[in-house]
Design a protein around this motif. Sequence first.
Motif, mmCIF file in Angstrom:
data_model
loop_
_atom_site.group_PDB
_atom_site.id
_atom_site.type_symbol
_atom_site.label_atom_id
_atom_site.label_comp_id
_atom_site.label_asym_id
_atom_site.label_seq_id
_atom_site.Cartn_x
_atom_site.Cartn_y
_atom_site.Cartn_z
ATOM 1 N N GLN A 2 0.819 -1.210 0.000
ATOM 2 C CA GLN A 2 0.000 0.000 0.000
ATOM 3 C C GLN A 2 0.854 1.261 0.000
ATOM 4 N N SER A 3 1.855 1.279 0.879
ATOM 5 C CA SER A 3 2.693 2.473 0.976
ATOM 6 C C SER A 3 4.075 2.084 1.458
ATOM 7 N N TRP A 4 5.013 2.978 1.280
ATOM 8 C CA TRP A 4 6.348 2.779 1.826
ATOM 9 C C TRP A 4 6.845 4.135 2.327
ATOM 10 N N TYR A 5 7.838 4.100 3.129
ATOM 11 C CA TYR A 5 8.295 5.344 3.744
ATOM 12 C C TYR A 5 9.787 5.255 4.056
ATOM 13 N N TRP A 6 10.359 6.399 4.242
ATOM 14 C CA TRP A 6 11.774 6.485 4.567
ATOM 15 C C TRP A 6 11.940 6.720 6.065
ATOM 16 N N TRP A 7 13.151 6.477 6.538
ATOM 17 C CA TRP A 7 13.552 6.863 7.894
ATOM 18 C C TRP A 7 14.541 8.014 7.782
ATOM 19 N N GLY A 8 14.458 8.934 8.723
ATOM 20 C CA GLY A 8 15.383 10.051 8.739
ATOM 21 C C GLY A 8 15.504 10.596 10.155
ATOM 22 N N VAL A 9 16.419 11.514 10.340
ATOM 23 C CA VAL A 9 16.582 12.162 11.643
ATOM 24 C C VAL A 9 15.679 13.388 11.645
ATOM 25 N N ALA A 59 3.179 6.367 -2.005
ATOM 26 C CA ALA A 59 2.335 5.254 -2.439
ATOM 27 C C ALA A 59 3.181 4.193 -3.129
ATOM 28 N N ALA A 60 2.744 2.935 -3.017
ATOM 29 C CA ALA A 60 3.440 1.860 -3.713
ATOM 30 C C ALA A 60 3.153 1.901 -5.206
ATOM 31 N N HIS A 61 2.004 2.427 -5.594
ATOM 32 C CA HIS A 61 1.586 2.437 -6.994
ATOM 33 C C HIS A 61 2.505 3.307 -7.845
ATOM 34 N N VAL A 62 2.876 2.777 -9.012
ATOM 35 C CA VAL A 62 3.867 3.460 -9.853
ATOM 36 C C VAL A 62 3.351 4.787 -10.430
ATOM 37 N N LYS A 63 2.033 4.959 -10.494
ATOM 38 C CA LYS A 63 1.480 6.167 -11.102
ATOM 39 C C LYS A 63 1.177 7.275 -10.098
ATOM 40 N N VAL A 64 1.416 7.016 -8.813
ATOM 41 C CA VAL A 64 1.112 8.011 -7.787
ATOM 42 C C VAL A 64 2.398 8.706 -7.365
ATOM 43 N N THR A 65 2.497 9.989 -7.653
ATOM 44 C CA THR A 65 3.696 10.755 -7.324
ATOM 45 C C THR A 65 3.647 11.221 -5.869
ATOM 46 N N PRO A 66 4.793 11.611 -5.281
ATOM 47 C CA PRO A 66 4.800 12.089 -3.902
ATOM 48 C C PRO A 66 3.796 13.222 -3.708
ATOM 49 N N PRO A 67 2.999 13.176 -2.634
ATOM 50 C CA PRO A 67 1.875 14.101 -2.483
ATOM 51 C C PRO A 67 2.213 15.509 -2.009
ATOM 52 N N ASP A 68 3.382 15.705 -1.416
ATOM 53 C CA ASP A 68 3.725 17.040 -0.915
ATOM 54 C C ASP A 68 5.244 17.210 -0.888
ATOM 55 N N GLU A 69 5.705 18.397 -0.495
ATOM 56 C CA GLU A 69 7.139 18.699 -0.519
ATOM 57 C C GLU A 69 7.922 17.813 0.441
ATOM 58 N N HIS A 70 7.313 17.521 1.581
ATOM 59 C CA HIS A 70 7.971 16.650 2.566
ATOM 60 C C HIS A 70 8.213 15.274 1.957
ATOM 61 N N ALA A 71 7.183 14.728 1.319
ATOM 62 C CA ALA A 71 7.305 13.413 0.696
ATOM 63 C C ALA A 71 8.278 13.446 -0.488
ATOM 64 N N LYS A 72 8.280 14.543 -1.235
ATOM 65 C CA LYS A 72 9.218 14.676 -2.350
ATOM 66 C C LYS A 72 10.657 14.644 -1.850
ATOM 67 N N GLY A 74 11.751 13.128 0.850
ATOM 68 C CA GLY A 74 12.053 11.743 1.204
ATOM 69 C C GLY A 74 12.267 10.890 -0.028
ATOM 70 N N PHE A 75 11.411 11.077 -1.033
ATOM 71 C CA PHE A 75 11.521 10.324 -2.276
ATOM 72 C C PHE A 75 12.855 10.598 -2.958
ATOM 73 N N ASN A 76 13.239 11.855 -3.035
ATOM 74 C CA ASN A 76 14.508 12.218 -3.667
ATOM 75 C C ASN A 76 15.698 11.663 -2.891
ATOM 76 N N MET A 77 15.572 11.619 -1.566
ATOM 77 C CA MET A 77 16.644 11.044 -0.768
ATOM 78 C C MET A 77 16.852 9.579 -1.134
ATOM 79 N N ILE A 78 15.747 8.853 -1.322
ATOM 80 C CA ILE A 78 15.848 7.437 -1.675
ATOM 81 C C ILE A 78 16.384 7.279 -3.100
ATOM 82 N N LEU A 79 16.006 8.190 -4.007
ATOM 83 C CA LEU A 79 16.532 8.123 -5.372
ATOM 84 C C LEU A 79 18.047 8.280 -5.392
#
Length: 408
Positions: A133-140, A335-348, A350-355
Amino acid sequence: MKRFVFVVLLLVVLSLTFAKEKIVVNSYMSDPAPRKTFAELVKMFEEKYPDYEVVVNTFAHEDFKTLLRTWLTAPEGPDVVTWFAGERMRYFAEKGLIAPVTDVFAGKKFTDFFPGSFESTCSYKGKVYFVPQSWYWWGVYYRKSVFQKYGIKEPKTWDEFLKVCDTLKKNGIIPITIGTKFPWTAAGWFDILNLRINGLDFHIKLTNGEVPYTDARVLKIFNYWKQLIDRGYLLPNHTSYEWQEAAQFLFRGEAGMYYMGQFIKDVAPESVKADLDFFRFPIIDPKVPLYEETPIDGFMMPANAKNKKGAIEFLRFIASEEAQRKFATDLGRLAAHVKVTPPDEHAKKGFNMILQTAGVAQFYDRDTNPEMAEVGMNAMIQFLTRPSDITKILQNLENSRKKIYGVK
């Protein structure tokens, strides 16, 4: 009298004809924000499929972990359960306690919905058993206003991180909050220190039971951890607090940092959310590439489910772009779904950190054998409270590893 009997019989027939088919879902989404969003998803499903009624039984997270095995081994279990991808899922698949959910993707492929990199962690012996359903990053995590007040910049290296801790402590602020009443929070620290010191390959070998816990590289993890203990950087009496309770010290500005998953925002007061930010856990060994933890949450179908047809229908909805977008947007998750982009700046962020990461791990208790995970996490708490016992702790862990994995 005959007319009355006829009417009663007619009502019974009609009620049976139009009775809704029940789908029972047992969920660990007990925190208010995810519980509310999941309830709204259920309502969306019921409106879309009016022949179904979804009964959601919600349990506190730690209680859920204990009760799940009972449900899966009962004569009849729930139709759908929340759970974790990786070894935690495969453990039940191997024992035949959960059923494949390949029918969710009927006519399509797993990769039409989710990244190909997710497939191995959602499968067992070539069959998909888990719907992410979803995945998330860990950070300080930290409060921007607190860092600004004391002129603190996000640290990039371990030495800079220690200096930040020292600055906070000198100003009467607990440098690092942590709640270890339930030990998985300590496992997060163990994992990230291991990834920064020894790398991903070593993490995989260790969690697969291939490396002795008496290995010098394991001791090195604890030696770095011990620096924080010896300098008094950790929240006092942290074993008395659940993770949400420990988060309050950060929210109130009494603690400076919290190494935690993105879901920390679920429990943050609205007045604090905009002030929360995070940074990547600092580099310890510059020769080791940057790896991060990105746990994947989702759903399984018990093998003893009464309504497998309904369960597949519900899981097909959960896998849809519509449902995944709703959950991610409301909670700021990825979101786990490939067509759902990060919903806000905070999520972006985190997403960029993982990229920009060389590789990812799930989590200690999701990557290793559940029995070993329990022993290992309890040992981590023992270390945090009695670090001088490290030699004995590591030897006990090694004894457990040999027993659990059948190592001679």
